[in-house]
Every structure is written in structure tokens, then in C-alpha cells.
Design a protein around this motif. Structure first.
Motif, PDB file in Angstrom:
ATOM      1  N   ASN A 198       3.785  -2.577   4.084  1.00 41.41           N
ATOM      2  CA  ASN A 198       2.626  -2.504   3.210  1.00 41.41           C
ATOM      3  C   ASN A 198       1.830  -3.813   3.313  1.00 41.41           C
ATOM      4  O   ASN A 198       2.381  -4.896   3.123  1.00 41.41           O
ATOM      5  N   ILE A 199       0.534  -3.703   3.572  1.00 46.64           N
ATOM      6  CA  ILE A 199      -0.305  -4.876   3.846  1.00 46.64           C
ATOM      7  C   ILE A 199      -0.344  -5.850   2.673  1.00 46.64           C
ATOM      8  O   ILE A 199      -0.262  -7.066   2.871  1.00 46.64           O
ATOM      9  N   ILE A 200      -0.442  -5.360   1.450  1.00 48.70           N
ATOM     10  CA  ILE A 200      -0.528  -6.267   0.299  1.00 48.70           C
ATOM     11  C   ILE A 200       0.812  -6.959   0.054  1.00 48.70           C
ATOM     12  O   ILE A 200       0.853  -8.122  -0.328  1.00 48.70           O
ATOM     13  N   VAL A 201       1.905  -6.268   0.320  1.00 48.06           N
ATOM     14  CA  VAL A 201       3.227  -6.889   0.181  1.00 48.06           C
ATOM     15  C   VAL A 201       3.367  -8.008   1.206  1.00 48.06           C
ATOM     16  O   VAL A 201       3.769  -9.132   0.871  1.00 48.06           O
ATOM     17  N   THR A 202       3.015  -7.727   2.438  1.00 44.43           N
ATOM     18  CA  THR A 202       3.125  -8.709   3.511  1.00 44.43           C
ATOM     19  C   THR A 202       2.206  -9.906   3.271  1.00 44.43           C
ATOM     20  O   THR A 202       2.631 -11.058   3.365  1.00 44.43           O
ATOM     21  N   LYS A 203       0.936  -9.641   2.956  1.00 49.71           N
ATOM     22  CA  LYS A 203      -0.027 -10.727   2.759  1.00 49.71           C
ATOM     23  C   LYS A 203       0.323 -11.584   1.549  1.00 49.71           C
ATOM     24  O   LYS A 203       0.181 -12.804   1.591  1.00 49.71           O
ATOM     25  N   SER A 204       0.783 -10.967   0.472  1.00 49.69           N
ATOM     26  CA  SER A 204       1.122 -11.752  -0.722  1.00 49.69           C
ATOM     27  C   SER A 204       2.384 -12.584  -0.496  1.00 49.69           C
ATOM     28  O   SER A 204       2.491 -13.709  -0.990  1.00 49.69           O
ATOM     29  N   PHE A 205       3.334 -12.076   0.289  1.00 48.31           N
ATOM     30  CA  PHE A 205       4.540 -12.832   0.624  1.00 48.31           C
ATOM     31  C   PHE A 205       4.183 -14.025   1.511  1.00 48.31           C
ATOM     32  O   PHE A 205       4.612 -15.159   1.254  1.00 48.31           O
ATOM     33  N   ASP A 206       3.387 -13.778   2.543  1.00 44.28           N
ATOM     34  CA  ASP A 206       2.961 -14.852   3.436  1.00 44.28           C
ATOM     35  C   ASP A 206       2.156 -15.909   2.679  1.00 44.28           C
ATOM     36  O   ASP A 206       2.290 -17.114   2.927  1.00 44.28           O
ATOM     37  N   PHE A 207       1.332 -15.452   1.742  1.00 45.32           N
ATOM     38  CA  PHE A 207       0.546 -16.375   0.919  1.00 45.32           C
ATOM     39  C   PHE A 207       1.465 -17.237   0.057  1.00 45.32           C
ATOM     40  O   PHE A 207       1.235 -18.440  -0.097  1.00 45.32           O
ATOM     41  N   ALA A 208       2.504 -16.641  -0.501  1.00 43.77           N
ATOM     42  CA  ALA A 208       3.465 -17.398  -1.304  1.00 43.77           C
ATOM     43  C   ALA A 208       4.104 -18.506  -0.467  1.00 43.77           C
ATOM     44  O   ALA A 208       4.300 -19.629  -0.956  1.00 43.77           O
TER      45      ALA A 208
END
Length: 114
Positions: free
Chosen positions: A4-14
Motif C-alpha cells: 500500500n503506497i500510503i503505508v510505504t511512504k509514511s514508513f519511509d517518511f518516519a
């Protein structure tokens, strides 16, 4: 890791936020704003993950709303760190752009959730 794109992007952002926090503590000796940034910036992904695994559509929307609020707060802290010259634009702008992208994605998710 989820696809899921939002899961991946928010994890990478963290992860980016954690690295920025380490830089602020180590190189800038900034201990107050950096903690606020760490808390809000890592909370985005945690709320997204909870929402994705939520029990209902209302639970999903609630958690996405919280993630959006945390992303907006994080954007504020990054802007403040840049404008106060605690971090240089060359350091802050890339992460600010990622944060704004998360805000746009989350805003779209919240608007389109029924």
C-alpha cells in the motif's frame, strides 16, 4: 512491508524523520522542537497502519484523519526549523516536500472515504 503506497511512504517518511531528529540532536544541539517533530512525524505511519488494519470503515477514516493532522503538524515543525535557520533549506526542503506529498495523499484518502 505492505504494498500500500500510503503505508510505504509514511514508513519511509518516519525513517527520514528519525534521521533528521538524530541530526538535530547531534549536530544542532536542538532538543525541544526535534522531539515534537519526532513525535508527530513518526505518528503518521503508526496511525496509517492502525487505520489500514482497522475494524471498520469509520475506524479507518478516523485513523486517517489523525494521520493527516499529524502530517500537518509535522509540516509546521519542519517549516519552523527551516525559517528559524535551525536547519538549512537544503536539508529541510526535501523532507518538507515529502511531508506535503503525504498531506495530499492523506487528504485525498479522507475526502474519498465513505
Amino acid at each position: 512491508m505492505d504494498s500500500n503506497i500510503i503505508v510505504t511512504k509514511s514508513f519511509d517518511f518516519a525513517l527520514d524523520i528519525i534521521n533528521l531528529y538524530k541530526f538535530l540532536i547531534r549536530d544542532k544541539q536542538e532538543y525541544i522542537l526535534s522531539k515534537q517533530l519526532l513525535r508527530s512525524g513518526t505518528s503518521i505511519g503508526a496511525n496509517v497502519k492502525e487505520g489500514i488494519r482497522g475494524f471498520s470503515k469509520s475506524d479507518f477514516k478516523f485513523k486517517m484523519n489523525i494521520a493527516l493532522k499529524e502530517a500537518n503538524e509535522t509540516e509546521y515543525w519542519i517549516e519552523l526549523l527551516i525559517k528559524s535557520n535551525i536547519i538549512e533549506q537544503i536539508v529541510g526542503n526535501p523532507i518538507l516536500l515529502k511531508c506535503r506529498e503525504l498531506c495530499k495523499i492523506l487528504n485525498s484518502i479522507v475526502k474519498n472515504s465513505i
